[in-house]
Design an enzyme around this catalytic site. Structure first.
Site, PDB file in Angstrom:
ATOM      1  N   GLU A  33      39.303  87.766  24.290  1.00 31.37           N
ATOM      2  CA  GLU A  33      38.787  86.977  25.413  1.00 31.37           C
ATOM      3  C   GLU A  33      38.226  85.666  24.889  1.00 31.37           C
ATOM      4  O   GLU A  33      37.388  85.651  23.993  1.00 31.37           O
ATOM      5  CB  GLU A  33      37.709  87.761  26.158  1.00 31.37           C
ATOM      6  CG  GLU A  33      36.948  86.988  27.237  1.00 31.37           C
ATOM      7  CD  GLU A  33      37.831  86.349  28.294  1.00 31.37           C
ATOM      8  OE1 GLU A  33      37.761  85.112  28.436  1.00 31.37           O
ATOM      9  OE2 GLU A  33      38.597  87.063  28.965  1.00 31.37           O
ATOM     10  N   LEU A  38      32.434  88.456  28.717  1.00 29.08           N
ATOM     11  CA  LEU A  38      33.495  89.288  29.279  1.00 29.08           C
ATOM     12  C   LEU A  38      33.407  89.282  30.807  1.00 29.08           C
ATOM     13  O   LEU A  38      32.438  88.803  31.376  1.00 29.08           O
ATOM     14  CB  LEU A  38      33.369  90.714  28.736  1.00 29.08           C
ATOM     15  CG  LEU A  38      33.669  90.874  27.245  1.00 29.08           C
ATOM     16  CD1 LEU A  38      33.150  92.208  26.727  1.00 29.08           C
ATOM     17  CD2 LEU A  38      35.161  90.745  26.975  1.00 29.08           C
ATOM     18  N   CYS A  42      36.445  87.058  37.844  1.00 33.81           N
ATOM     19  CA  CYS A  42      35.741  87.892  38.828  1.00 33.81           C
ATOM     20  C   CYS A  42      34.235  87.922  38.578  1.00 33.81           C
ATOM     21  O   CYS A  42      33.445  87.582  39.451  1.00 33.81           O
ATOM     22  CB  CYS A  42      36.313  89.303  38.790  1.00 33.81           C
ATOM     23  SG  CYS A  42      35.425  90.457  39.833  1.00 33.81           S
ATOM     24  N   ARG A 273      45.702  80.977  44.315  1.00 31.35           N
ATOM     25  CA  ARG A 273      45.610  81.084  42.863  1.00 31.35           C
ATOM     26  C   ARG A 273      47.001  81.281  42.275  1.00 31.35           C
ATOM     27  O   ARG A 273      47.906  81.761  42.953  1.00 31.35           O
ATOM     28  CB  ARG A 273      44.688  82.252  42.479  1.00 31.35           C
ATOM     29  CG  ARG A 273      43.249  82.034  42.937  1.00 31.35           C
ATOM     30  CD  ARG A 273      42.328  83.157  42.523  1.00 31.35           C
ATOM     31  NE  ARG A 273      42.176  83.236  41.075  1.00 31.35           N
ATOM     32  CZ  ARG A 273      41.332  82.492  40.352  1.00 31.35           C
ATOM     33  NH1 ARG A 273      40.564  81.591  40.945  1.00 31.35           N
ATOM     34  NH2 ARG A 273      41.238  82.648  39.046  1.00 31.35           N
ATOM     35  N   ALA A 320      40.836  91.816  42.225  1.00 31.39           N
ATOM     36  CA  ALA A 320      40.219  92.432  41.051  1.00 31.39           C
ATOM     37  C   ALA A 320      40.434  93.940  41.023  1.00 31.39           C
ATOM     38  O   ALA A 320      40.744  94.519  39.983  1.00 31.39           O
ATOM     39  CB  ALA A 320      38.723  92.117  41.024  1.00 31.39           C
ATOM     40  N   HIS A 444      25.533 110.262  62.618  1.00 26.75           N
ATOM     41  CA  HIS A 444      25.114 109.433  63.757  1.00 26.75           C
ATOM     42  C   HIS A 444      23.642 109.055  63.587  1.00 26.75           C
ATOM     43  O   HIS A 444      22.839 109.912  63.255  1.00 26.75           O
ATOM     44  CB  HIS A 444      25.298 110.237  65.052  1.00 26.75           C
ATOM     45  CG  HIS A 444      24.794 109.531  66.275  1.00 26.75           C
ATOM     46  ND1 HIS A 444      25.486 108.491  66.859  1.00 26.75           N
ATOM     47  CD2 HIS A 444      23.666 109.695  67.013  1.00 26.75           C
ATOM     48  CE1 HIS A 444      24.817 108.063  67.909  1.00 26.75           C
ATOM     49  NE2 HIS A 444      23.698 108.776  68.025  1.00 26.75           N
TER      50      HIS A 444
END
Length: 465
Positions: A33, A38, A42, A273, A320, A444
């Site tokens: 990465e 990391l 997202c 995107r 994602a 309920h």
């Protein structure tokens, strides 16, 4: 040189979940990465920070309007730097959480930009320019996507921003122009609308949120218009000129006609995107993305031996949670198990207020396929919990096969729609009938009862409306 069972390029929801699952299954895994943290788009500049601002701006708006009705007298004052600070702190905590999960599952995080350098080899260029070569039996491409640029509109992240820039504006724009009426544009547009901006949304198509069920989309547009958003549909932006205090945007009707200029303090470009597949060294293994940048796969396998791809770089919903499903299925296949993802059961959500969530087929898709179906619909105006909470906008709609009663699609616009849609994902995974939901006891008073009443409506026995 280091030898791995699997090297994953990209540390977003696809990549980091692939790495964790690989670790769980006893595979020696590394995740490459290049971002300093990391979590990918997202966590860092996408889903997570936008939800932080959506939540905060919703409370701000409620304090200014709703609170009074509830007997709470306050005069809210916006502290934008603090709102941004709490967003950043939440994001930092989440990214640190993934680092912990990597350690827990014995995954190596290799910091740097990854590039395939032939079969079984990944070159990683660190921030210092140093290149390390990793050897891998399997390479998984999980590099995600980036905002699609718009010709004639240059993003400078100052006056003309993409989704990343829109999450960190230094002030509340007096006038914000959003290009694109998709999920990202509407979520971020609604954040700044609630904080005080005049928001105009320009969309090329004749409707907002393409892909959403038509009836639901119309109700959604009405709700956003009521909140003060202005829509210019069937319109295209042909240019944007940055001046000293703002941007002059040229807008034309798609069908042809006179152009108009709209003045805005800031412009958000949110036209979608595109896969991030450039510069990955794909040519070194003979993999060619298609014209739109997507990598063709068969059960996550590319055309090259030992090279796999998941998430936004392959076809399917660019979400994602879809990338996460891809990740698990791909790694399990690599480990000799059976991995599969049903893209029809991947839910979509717009985290505005009201929320919109859906899974499966829309009415338009069913009609186009010539499938005979029945629909049951229930308004939140008739739902006890929604009434008590003053959040009665919207409805739940269940579509089921006319002959078998199998649930084919569910569309919810209203409070907590995102939380409610999961029930239908599970039901549809088991190929449930609408009657299965209609005859299952729901607590309920809850909003979830609206979904049950809609299911009853398929066979015409809705009881509460």
């Amino acid at each position: 040189m280091a030898g791995y069972d699997v090297v994953i390029i990209g540390g977003g929801p696809g990549g980091y979940n692939a790495a964790i699952r690989a670790g769980q299954l006893g595979l020696k895994a590394a995740c490459v990465e290049k971002r300093g943290t990391l979590g990918g788009t997202c966590l860092n500049v996408g889903c997570m920070p936008s939800k932080a601002l959506l939540h905060a701006s919703e409370l701000f708006a409620a304090a200014g309007t709703e609170f009074k009705t509830l007997g709470i007298e306050v005069q809210p004052k916006l502290n934008l730097p603090q709102m941004m600070k709490q967003k950043d702190e939440s994001v930092a905590a989440l990214t640190k959480g993934i680092e912990f999960l990597f350690k827990k599952n014995k995954v190596d995080w290799i910091r740097g930009a990854g590039r395939i350098a032939g079969q079984g080899k990944v070159e990683v260029t660190g921030d210092d320019g140093q290149v390390t070569t990793l050897e891998a039996a399997n390479i998984v491409i999980a590099t995600g996507s980036e905002p699609t640029p718009l010709p004639g509109v240059t993003i400078d992240q100052k006056r003309i921003v993409d989704s990343t820039g829109a999450l960190a504006l230094p002030e509340v724009p007096k006038r914000l122009l959003v290009i694109g009426a998709g999920i990202i544009g509407l979520e971020l547009g609604s954040v700044w609308r609630r904080l005080g901006s005049e928001v105009t949304v320009v969309e090329f198509l004749d409707r907002i949120t393409p892909g959403m069920d038509g009836e639901t989309g119309k109700a959604f547009q009405r709700a956003l218009t009521k909140q003060g958003m202005t829509f210019k549909l069937s319109s295209k932006v042909t240019g944007a000129k940055v001046g000293k205090a703002g941007v002059a945007v040229t807008v034309e009707p798609v069908a042809g006609g006179e152009a108009e200029t709209i003045e805005a303090d800031y412009v958000l470009v949110a036209i979608g995107r595109r896969p991030y597949t450039e510069g990955l060294g794909l040519e070194s293994v003979g993999v060619s993305p298609d014209a739109r940048g997507f990598i063709e796969t068969d059960h996550f396998r590319t055309s090259a031996q030992g090279i796999w791809a998941i998430g936004d770089v392959i076809h399917g919903p660019m979400l994602a949670h879809k990338a996460e499903e891809d990740a698990v299925a791909c790694i399990e296949t690599i480990a000799g198990k059976v991995g599969h993802v049903d893209y029809n059961l991947v839910p979509s959500v717009v985290y505005t207020a009201p929320e919109v969530a859906w899974v499966g087929q829309t009415e338009e898709q069913l009609k186009a396929a010539g499938r005979a179906y029945k629909a049951g619909k229930f308004p939140f105006t008739a739902n006890s919990r929604a009434k008590i909470n003053h959040e009665t906008e919207g409805f739940a709609k269940v579509l089921a096969d006319a002959a078998t009663d199998e649930i084919l699609g569910v569309h919810i616009i209203g409070p907590q729609a995102a939380e409610m849609i999961g029930e239908y994902c599970v039901a549809m995974a088991f190929r449930a009938a609408s009657e299965d939901i209609a005859r299952t006891c729901h607590p309920h008073p809850t909003r979830s009862e609206a979904g049950r009443q809609a299911a009853m409506g398929v066979e015409g026995w809705t009881m509460q409306a």
